[in-house]
Design an enzyme around this catalytic site. Structure first.
Site, PDB file in Angstrom:
ATOM      1  N   GLY A 155       0.842  -1.191   0.000  1.00 51.60           N
ATOM      2  CA  GLY A 155       0.000   0.000   0.000  1.00 51.60           C
ATOM      3  C   GLY A 155       0.875   1.238   0.000  1.00 51.60           C
ATOM      4  N   LYS A 210       4.167  -0.218  -9.669  1.00 54.58           N
ATOM      5  CA  LYS A 210       4.170   1.250  -9.507  1.00 54.58           C
ATOM      6  C   LYS A 210       5.591   1.818  -9.407  1.00 54.58           C
ATOM      7  CE  LYS A 210       5.213   1.022  -5.043  1.00 54.58           C
ATOM      8  NZ  LYS A 210       6.410   1.561  -4.391  1.00 54.58           N
ATOM      9  N   ASP A 263      -0.895   3.513  -3.834  1.00 59.57           N
ATOM     10  CA  ASP A 263       0.566   3.421  -3.795  1.00 59.57           C
ATOM     11  C   ASP A 263       1.198   4.168  -4.974  1.00 59.57           C
ATOM     12  OD1 ASP A 263       2.949   2.676  -2.715  1.00 59.57           O
ATOM     13  OD2 ASP A 263       2.797   0.556  -3.194  1.00 59.57           O
ATOM     14  N   SER A 273      10.413   8.508  -1.848  1.00 59.80           N
ATOM     15  CA  SER A 273      10.462   7.245  -2.597  1.00 59.80           C
ATOM     16  C   SER A 273      11.821   7.085  -3.258  1.00 59.80           C
ATOM     17  CB  SER A 273       9.361   7.221  -3.666  1.00 59.80           C
ATOM     18  OG  SER A 273       9.722   6.327  -4.706  1.00 59.80           O
ATOM     19  N   ASN A 275      12.526   5.022  -5.680  1.00 54.42           N
ATOM     20  CA  ASN A 275      12.363   4.918  -7.135  1.00 54.42           C
ATOM     21  C   ASN A 275      12.208   6.302  -7.760  1.00 54.42           C
ATOM     22  OD1 ASN A 275      12.210   1.919  -7.847  1.00 54.42           O
ATOM     23  ND2 ASN A 275      10.932   2.080  -6.022  1.00 54.42           N
ATOM     24  N   VAL A 298      18.089  -0.037  -2.321  1.00 55.47           N
ATOM     25  CA  VAL A 298      17.533  -0.702  -3.501  1.00 55.47           C
ATOM     26  C   VAL A 298      16.308   0.063  -4.017  1.00 55.47           C
ATOM     27  CG1 VAL A 298      16.495  -2.826  -4.378  1.00 55.47           C
ATOM     28  CG2 VAL A 298      18.327  -2.945  -2.673  1.00 55.47           C
TER      29      VAL A 298
END
Ligand SMILES: NC(=O)C1=CN([C@@H]2O[C@H](COP(=O)(O)OP(=O)(O)OC[C@H]3O[C@@H](n4cnc5c(N)ncnc54)[C@H](OP(=O)(O)O)[C@@H]3O)[C@@H](O)[C@H]2O)C=CC1
Ligand SMILES: O=C(CO)COP(=O)(O)O
Length: 380
Positions: A155, A210, A263, A273, A275, A298
């Protein structure tokens, strides 16, 4: 260093009284594993956390702070960290696995002899295993252990915000209703809500997919693209994610929930985040290698994009954004050229579950045949 005690602040109101304590093991000492360990402890569970870094183990046990991953937050002092897997799993009734996808199977294999059929076993990892077989983390749990109670927690859950006590919610997805209910009991508290889903595959794919689009949106933000662009990217990302997941048996409805659009929103909006941060750094002109190295953690989306593009090509699923990101990350295509090429690509259906994509494209082909001079070809 200021150490906030958000966990402790919320513990009194959340701790159930008079109940036998649940024995919880958390595998992984990263930020999400640590945040969840602390929440379970504030709920009154006996929590042991496994991590391989001895120094960090000592620091968590003595100072109640994870200096590497969540340096500014006080962990519930009852969380007991250890690098001894057997000690951590001894008597565990609920095991949360918060290990990046690249190491997930190896760690689960190490834990497997200590996990019984009745152990609740939940993956929190949002990634796909590298290789040709397209394995999600819960499938690894099924393959490597005898547990009959497997679930996925996913989530809009930036670990740092959970640690700070910001009001947040997640989804526990499992085929097994008792697994869902017991995780809801174990983890929900005054600042963390846990909703249930029976679409384990959809919830898990939502979390993994996502990450790809968060990289793309981070890149667009660094390139100075506007809010319309962000909104278009996120909404078309949702179309792509659900198209892919539905082709593999998930429910499209799952993507309307916290583990889908929820998310996607948070990961595509927040510099917290990892990413998003990798995408932003690339948009600023860094190479992928430089961006990943500067992050020092990561960003699952970097590996996921490769696996998704490969699988989508094999299965004939149309995923232009993922394909474009792949070309920017791994084939040296300039992101601005890629944006232009995407703007010139086909314009199909908005919501394919009401107007199928093929129907929209077919109408355009017929219009182009009957009115060839009205506009440029929308199907290039
Ligand atoms: N952080 C977040 O905001 C959120 C993360 N998630 C998901 O949860 C998962 C866990 O995330 P998070 O807690 O942030 O942690 P990370 O993904 O940053 O993983 C860090 C933990 O995994 C350990 N680890 C890595 N490789 C190995 C290995 N080969 N053997 C043993 N341990 C290893 C690290 O140990 P070491 O430090 O020694 O390298 C560390 O304890 C991620 O996959 C992510 O997708 C989900 C929601 C939110
Ligand atoms: O999954 C997350 C938030 O829900 C965290 O995303 P990152 O892995 O990009 O930090």
């Amino acid at each position: 260093m200021t150490v906030h005690s958000a966990f402790a602040d919320h513990s009194t109101a959340s701790r159930p009284s008079g109940e036998r304590s649940l024995q919880v093991a958390v595998l992984g000492g990263g930020s999400f594993g640590t945040a969840l360990a602390s929440i379970a402890a504030t709920r009154g569970a006996h929590v042991r956390q496994w991590l391989r870094d001895e120094q960090l183990v000592a620091h968590i046990n003595e100072q109640h702070v994870n200096v590497r991953y969540l340096p500014n937050f006080a962990i519930d002092p009852s969380v007991h960290a250890s690098s001894d897997m057997a000690f951590v799993l001894e008597q565990a009734e609920l095991v949360l696995v918060a290990i990046p996808s690249g190491a997930f199977r190896a760690v689960v294999r190490q834990a497997a002899p200590l996990i019984g059929t009745e152990t609740l076993l939940v993956s929190t990892t949002k990634g796909i295993e590298a290789g040709d077989d397209f394995h999600l983390m819960s499938q690894i749990l099924e393959e490597e252990t005898v547990s009959r109670h497997i679930g996925v927690l996913s989530g809009p859950n930036l670990a740092a915000e959970i640690a700070e006590g910001h009001l947040s919610a997640s989804v526990i997805a499992s085929d097994d209703d008792m697994t869902r209910a017991r995780i809801q009991q174990a983890l929900s508290c005054d600042h963390f809500r846990v909703y249930a889903s029976n679409d384990r595959f959809g919830v898990e794919l939502g979390g993994a997919l996502k990450n790809i689009y968060a990289i793309a949106v981070g890149m667009a933000a660094a390139l100075g693209m506007g809010e319309n662009t962000r909104s278009m990217l996120m909404t078309r990302a949702l179309a792509e994610m659900s198209r892919f997941a539905v082709a593999r048996g998930a429910s499209p409805m799952t993507f309307l929930g916290l583990a889908g659009i929820g998310d996607l929103i948070v990961t595509c909006s927040s510099p917290l985040s990892r990413n998003y941060r990798v995408g932003y750094a690339i948009g600023e002109g860094r190479s992928l290698e430089e961006a990943v190295e500067a992050l020092g953690q990561v960003a699952e989306g970097v590996n996921t994009v490769h696996l998704i593009v490969d699988r989508a090509q094999r299965d004939g699923v149309y995923m232009p954004l993922a394909q474009a990101l792949y070309q920017v990350l791994f084939e040296g295509v300039d992101p601005r050229d890629m944006a232009l090429s995407l703007m010139r690509s086909e314009q199909g259906s908005d919501v394919e579950f009401t107007l199928p994509r093929e129907a929209a494209l077919d109408a355009q082909r017929r219009a182009a045949r009957t009115h060839p001079n009205d506009s440029r070809d929308t199907l290039t």
